[in-house]
Design a protein around this motif. Sequence first.
Motif, PDB file in Angstrom:
ATOM      1  N   GLY A 275       1.673   5.396 -13.220  1.00 62.55           N
ATOM      2  CA  GLY A 275      -0.010   4.335 -12.477  1.00 62.55           C
ATOM      3  C   GLY A 275       0.607   2.840 -12.761  1.00 62.55           C
ATOM      4  O   GLY A 275      -0.362   2.631 -12.030  1.00 62.55           O
ATOM      5  N   GLY A 276       0.820   2.723 -13.917  1.00 56.31           N
ATOM      6  CA  GLY A 276       1.183   1.347 -13.284  1.00 56.31           C
ATOM      7  C   GLY A 276       1.598   0.293 -12.325  1.00 56.31           C
ATOM      8  O   GLY A 276       1.273  -0.569 -11.674  1.00 56.31           O
ATOM      9  N   ILE A 277       2.386   0.482 -11.717  1.00 54.50           N
ATOM     10  CA  ILE A 277       2.927   0.168 -10.728  1.00 54.50           C
ATOM     11  C   ILE A 277       2.109   0.529  -9.382  1.00 54.50           C
ATOM     12  O   ILE A 277       2.512  -0.563  -9.095  1.00 54.50           O
ATOM     13  N   ALA A 278       1.641   1.175  -9.059  1.00 53.54           N
ATOM     14  CA  ALA A 278       0.848   1.611  -8.694  1.00 53.54           C
ATOM     15  C   ALA A 278      -0.666   1.110  -8.318  1.00 53.54           C
ATOM     16  O   ALA A 278      -0.586   0.392  -6.982  1.00 53.54           O
ATOM     17  N   ALA A 279      -1.318   0.762  -9.495  1.00 51.69           N
ATOM     18  CA  ALA A 279      -2.679  -0.750  -9.635  1.00 51.69           C
ATOM     19  C   ALA A 279      -1.479  -1.695  -9.485  1.00 51.69           C
ATOM     20  O   ALA A 279      -2.233  -2.569  -8.520  1.00 51.69           O
ATOM     21  N   GLY A 280      -0.516  -1.993  -9.909  1.00 47.80           N
ATOM     22  CA  GLY A 280       0.016  -3.229  -9.406  1.00 47.80           C
ATOM     23  C   GLY A 280       0.112  -3.690  -7.765  1.00 47.80           C
ATOM     24  O   GLY A 280      -0.162  -4.775  -7.157  1.00 47.80           O
ATOM     25  N   ALA A 281       0.708  -2.836  -7.429  1.00 43.33           N
ATOM     26  CA  ALA A 281       0.480  -2.565  -5.922  1.00 43.33           C
ATOM     27  C   ALA A 281      -0.793  -2.466  -5.124  1.00 43.33           C
ATOM     28  O   ALA A 281      -0.798  -3.153  -4.195  1.00 43.33           O
ATOM     29  N   VAL A 282      -1.482  -1.669  -5.947  1.00 45.19           N
ATOM     30  CA  VAL A 282      -2.667  -1.545  -4.516  1.00 45.19           C
ATOM     31  C   VAL A 282      -2.923  -3.530  -4.752  1.00 45.19           C
ATOM     32  O   VAL A 282      -4.261  -3.647  -4.208  1.00 45.19           O
ATOM     33  N   GLY A 283      -3.500  -3.781  -6.158  1.00 47.45           N
ATOM     34  CA  GLY A 283      -4.046  -5.328  -6.812  1.00 47.45           C
ATOM     35  C   GLY A 283      -3.319  -6.092  -5.632  1.00 47.45           C
ATOM     36  O   GLY A 283      -3.851  -6.930  -5.181  1.00 47.45           O
ATOM     37  N   ILE A 284      -1.881  -5.780  -5.073  1.00 47.52           N
ATOM     38  CA  ILE A 284      -1.330  -6.893  -4.291  1.00 47.52           C
ATOM     39  C   ILE A 284      -1.521  -6.728  -3.064  1.00 47.52           C
ATOM     40  O   ILE A 284      -1.776  -7.251  -2.324  1.00 47.52           O
ATOM     41  N   ALA A 285      -1.793  -5.485  -2.737  1.00 49.63           N
ATOM     42  CA  ALA A 285      -2.581  -5.129  -1.010  1.00 49.63           C
ATOM     43  C   ALA A 285      -3.950  -5.649  -1.274  1.00 49.63           C
ATOM     44  O   ALA A 285      -4.051  -6.017   0.228  1.00 49.63           O
TER      45      ALA A 285
ATOM     46  N   LEU B 297       0.858  -1.696  -0.072  1.00 48.50           N
ATOM     47  CA  LEU B 297       0.331   0.129  -0.122  1.00 48.50           C
ATOM     48  C   LEU B 297       0.912   0.966   0.222  1.00 48.50           C
ATOM     49  O   LEU B 297       0.679   2.239  -0.972  1.00 48.50           O
ATOM     50  N   VAL B 298       2.227   1.342   0.873  1.00 45.56           N
ATOM     51  CA  VAL B 298       2.643   2.701   0.586  1.00 45.56           C
ATOM     52  C   VAL B 298       3.408   2.516  -0.652  1.00 45.56           C
ATOM     53  O   VAL B 298       3.600   3.709  -1.193  1.00 45.56           O
ATOM     54  N   ILE B 299       4.083   1.835  -1.934  1.00 46.06           N
ATOM     55  CA  ILE B 299       4.412   1.352  -2.301  1.00 46.06           C
ATOM     56  C   ILE B 299       3.945   1.846  -3.494  1.00 46.06           C
ATOM     57  O   ILE B 299       4.099   3.145  -4.281  1.00 46.06           O
ATOM     58  N   ALA B 300       2.380   1.434  -3.216  1.00 47.64           N
ATOM     59  CA  ALA B 300       1.695   2.420  -4.448  1.00 47.64           C
ATOM     60  C   ALA B 300       1.398   3.873  -3.882  1.00 47.64           C
ATOM     61  O   ALA B 300       0.896   4.496  -4.844  1.00 47.64           O
ATOM     62  N   LEU B 301       0.927   3.931  -3.133  1.00 45.65           N
ATOM     63  CA  LEU B 301       0.729   5.493  -3.074  1.00 45.65           C
ATOM     64  C   LEU B 301       2.226   6.433  -3.675  1.00 45.65           C
ATOM     65  O   LEU B 301       1.851   7.454  -3.547  1.00 45.65           O
ATOM     66  N   VAL B 302       3.459   6.042  -2.824  1.00 49.66           N
ATOM     67  CA  VAL B 302       4.552   6.425  -3.325  1.00 49.66           C
ATOM     68  C   VAL B 302       4.447   6.426  -4.965  1.00 49.66           C
ATOM     69  O   VAL B 302       4.408   7.642  -5.462  1.00 49.66           O
ATOM     70  N   ALA B 303       4.624   5.596  -5.498  1.00 51.27           N
ATOM     71  CA  ALA B 303       3.768   5.183  -7.166  1.00 51.27           C
ATOM     72  C   ALA B 303       3.165   6.269  -7.956  1.00 51.27           C
ATOM     73  O   ALA B 303       3.289   6.695  -8.146  1.00 51.27           O
ATOM     74  N   ALA B 304       1.905   6.724  -7.102  1.00 54.15           N
ATOM     75  CA  ALA B 304       0.949   7.261  -7.202  1.00 54.15           C
ATOM     76  C   ALA B 304       1.366   9.013  -6.777  1.00 54.15           C
ATOM     77  O   ALA B 304       0.880   9.719  -7.929  1.00 54.15           O
ATOM     78  N   LEU B 305       1.916   9.257  -5.660  1.00 56.52           N
ATOM     79  CA  LEU B 305       2.102  10.120  -5.929  1.00 56.52           C
ATOM     80  C   LEU B 305       3.309  11.179  -6.993  1.00 56.52           C
ATOM     81  O   LEU B 305       3.293  11.863  -7.095  1.00 56.52           O
ATOM     82  N   PHE B 306       3.955   9.702  -7.747  1.00 56.78           N
ATOM     83  CA  PHE B 306       4.815  10.296  -8.739  1.00 56.78           C
ATOM     84  C   PHE B 306       4.628  10.112 -10.159  1.00 56.78           C
ATOM     85  O   PHE B 306       5.121  10.492 -10.974  1.00 56.78           O
TER      86      PHE B 306
END
Length: 54
Positions: A21-31, A9-18
Amino acid sequence: MLNYAIIFLVIALVAALFGFGGIAAGAVGIAKILFFIFIVLAVVSFLFGMRKGR
């Protein structure tokens, strides 16, 4: 396992901040997957704990 969900979730939030989109969506899915697995395991453990206490 909840720890992994929080990490993703933290990885997704950091990726979304920067704006990655693809990295954030993947991290959110895993979370989400890890979170629901954790919830199911917690409920099962609770039910077996109650059953064993009888």
